[in-house]
Motif scaffolding. Structure first.
Motif, PDB file in Angstrom:
ATOM      1  N   SER A  69       0.826  -1.209   0.000  1.00  0.00           N
ATOM      2  CA  SER A  69       0.000   0.000   0.000  1.00  0.00           C
ATOM      3  C   SER A  69       0.859   1.257   0.000  1.00  0.00           C
ATOM      4  O   SER A  69       0.443   2.303  -0.507  1.00  0.00           O
ATOM      5  N   GLN A  70       2.082   1.177   0.558  1.00  0.00           N
ATOM      6  CA  GLN A  70       2.962   2.349   0.551  1.00  0.00           C
ATOM      7  C   GLN A  70       3.414   2.679  -0.867  1.00  0.00           C
ATOM      8  O   GLN A  70       3.506   3.844  -1.249  1.00  0.00           O
ATOM      9  N   GLU A  73       0.528   4.243  -2.566  1.00  0.00           N
ATOM     10  CA  GLU A  73       0.410   5.632  -2.111  1.00  0.00           C
ATOM     11  C   GLU A  73       1.343   6.545  -2.895  1.00  0.00           C
ATOM     12  O   GLU A  73       0.961   7.614  -3.367  1.00  0.00           O
ATOM     13  N   SER A  76       0.159   6.935  -6.463  1.00  0.00           N
ATOM     14  CA  SER A  76      -1.021   7.806  -6.505  1.00  0.00           C
ATOM     15  C   SER A  76      -0.621   9.269  -6.502  1.00  0.00           C
ATOM     16  O   SER A  76      -1.211  10.100  -7.187  1.00  0.00           O
ATOM     17  N   ARG A  77       0.395   9.601  -5.727  1.00  0.00           N
ATOM     18  CA  ARG A  77       0.869  10.987  -5.657  1.00  0.00           C
ATOM     19  C   ARG A  77       1.489  11.426  -6.978  1.00  0.00           C
ATOM     20  O   ARG A  77       1.136  12.456  -7.542  1.00  0.00           O
ATOM     21  N   ILE A  86      -7.705   6.331  -7.498  1.00  0.00           N
ATOM     22  CA  ILE A  86      -6.993   5.721  -6.371  1.00  0.00           C
ATOM     23  C   ILE A  86      -7.682   4.430  -5.944  1.00  0.00           C
ATOM     24  O   ILE A  86      -7.041   3.395  -5.734  1.00  0.00           O
ATOM     25  N   TYR A  90      -6.026   0.573  -6.112  1.00  0.00           N
ATOM     26  CA  TYR A  90      -5.945  -0.344  -4.971  1.00  0.00           C
ATOM     27  C   TYR A  90      -6.713  -1.642  -5.243  1.00  0.00           C
ATOM     28  O   TYR A  90      -6.276  -2.729  -4.853  1.00  0.00           O
ATOM     29  N   TYR A 104      -4.395  12.126  -0.305  1.00  0.00           N
ATOM     30  CA  TYR A 104      -3.232  13.003  -0.392  1.00  0.00           C
ATOM     31  C   TYR A 104      -3.496  14.127  -1.393  1.00  0.00           C
ATOM     32  O   TYR A 104      -4.083  13.909  -2.447  1.00  0.00           O
ATOM     33  N   ARG A 130      -1.350  12.854   6.700  1.00  0.00           N
ATOM     34  CA  ARG A 130      -0.282  11.884   6.960  1.00  0.00           C
ATOM     35  C   ARG A 130       1.061  12.553   7.238  1.00  0.00           C
ATOM     36  O   ARG A 130       2.072  11.893   7.281  1.00  0.00           O
ATOM     37  N   TRP A 197      -1.750   2.043   5.182  1.00  0.00           N
ATOM     38  CA  TRP A 197      -0.619   2.969   5.070  1.00  0.00           C
ATOM     39  C   TRP A 197       0.015   3.217   6.427  1.00  0.00           C
ATOM     40  O   TRP A 197       1.244   3.220   6.561  1.00  0.00           O
TER      41      TRP A 197
END
Length: 278
Positions: A69-70, A73, A76-77, A86, A90, A104, A130, A197
């Protein structure tokens, strides 16, 4: 088995199409004149996401590899995915979508950036939920770190204060500052504690830092409050700031952190000197 192969291929194709939609200028890269295809190159996405080019290539090729998931993440950014994209990313990766933590935000309203820039003598930043650093001013860049040179996957305040030696050396009485930060971070993410996350971030940081591992295990919590921060600047020496934070009015998932030169110190004079040299 066929369903899994189809899923991996779908994930790879999805990443390719999202990559093609992002121009180099959108992520601070030069446009160049020798690009054969639109959008970002694979190596650029991999670098900006903080993952290996070979591994990312396999991902786009639809190979049977596990994705954390990291990593999702970070992708996604970099790919500037919206909420629907997003969730789809996933789903394709067979991961639980981070539905609890607000998404984010890759950038901020230009008005917010102008407010940051107007605080010319006060190192200031905007964090998301976050504690990712998503905007900052020139004063923060000159007194702390050049955040624009840090991989977006690592541009997290908690991560930097425990893993970046230069950032760590900046803080006077680092132990107390960092321990209090862990307590505030725990209080902030408590309502999202089941989010994948959070779990991965904490486990990874516990491996990177014995201090974080120790303080996280203590389960201390505290709310954000105004205090003083003393920086040991490599050129100007000691700088003392009054530190406070504010929720952003039109987006309560964002926080503005301001370090204003403390009165009855020479910090304001030193900051004027530093800014005049830039």
């Amino acid at each position: 088995m066929k369903e899994e192969i189809s899923r991996y291929k779908e994930l790879g194709d999805f990443l390719k199409t999202r990559r093609a939609k992002i121009s180099p200028l959108q992520v601070g890269l030069p446009e160049g004149s020798h690009r054969r295809t639109p959008g970002l190159r694979r190596e650029e996405v991999a670098s900006l996401s903080g993952i290996g080019i070979t591994w990312y290539t396999w991902l786009e090729q639809g190979r049977d590899i596990q994705v954390s998931s990291q990593v999702l993440e970070s992708l996604s950014r970099v790919l500037m995915l919206n909420d629907d994209e997003i969730r789809h990313l996933y789903t394709l990766a067979n991961q639980n979508s981070p539905v609890d933590i607000p998404p984010y935000h890759h950038d901020v309203n230009p008005m917010l950036q102008r407010i940051l820039d107007s605080l010319s003598l006060s190192p200031s930043m905007i964090f998301d939920t976050r504690w990712n650093i998503i905007a900052w001013n020139r004063a923060a860049e000159l007194t702390m770190l050049n955040f624009g040179e840090i991989d977006i996957a690592q541009r997290n305040y908690i991560w930097l204060i425990f893993t970046n030696y230069k950032f760590k050396e900046l803080f006077h009485n680092w132990d107390n500052q960092a321990q209090g930060l862990v307590a505030r971070f725990r209080a902030e993410c408590g309502k999202y504690i089941e989010d994948p996350w959070v779990t991965e971030f904490v486990q990874k940081l516990k491996k990177e830092s014995k201090e974080f591992d120790k303080w996280w295990s203590m389960h201390d919590v505290e709310n954000e409050k105004g205090n003083y921060k003393i920086f040991n600047h490599s050129i100007l020496g000691e700088l003392t700031f009054e530190h406070t934070s504010f929720f952003v009015a039109d987006n309560m998932n964002l926080k503005l952190f301001v370090n204003a030169p403390a009165p009855d110190t020479d910090t304001e004079v030193k900051m004027k000197k530093l800014m005049s040299l830039s």
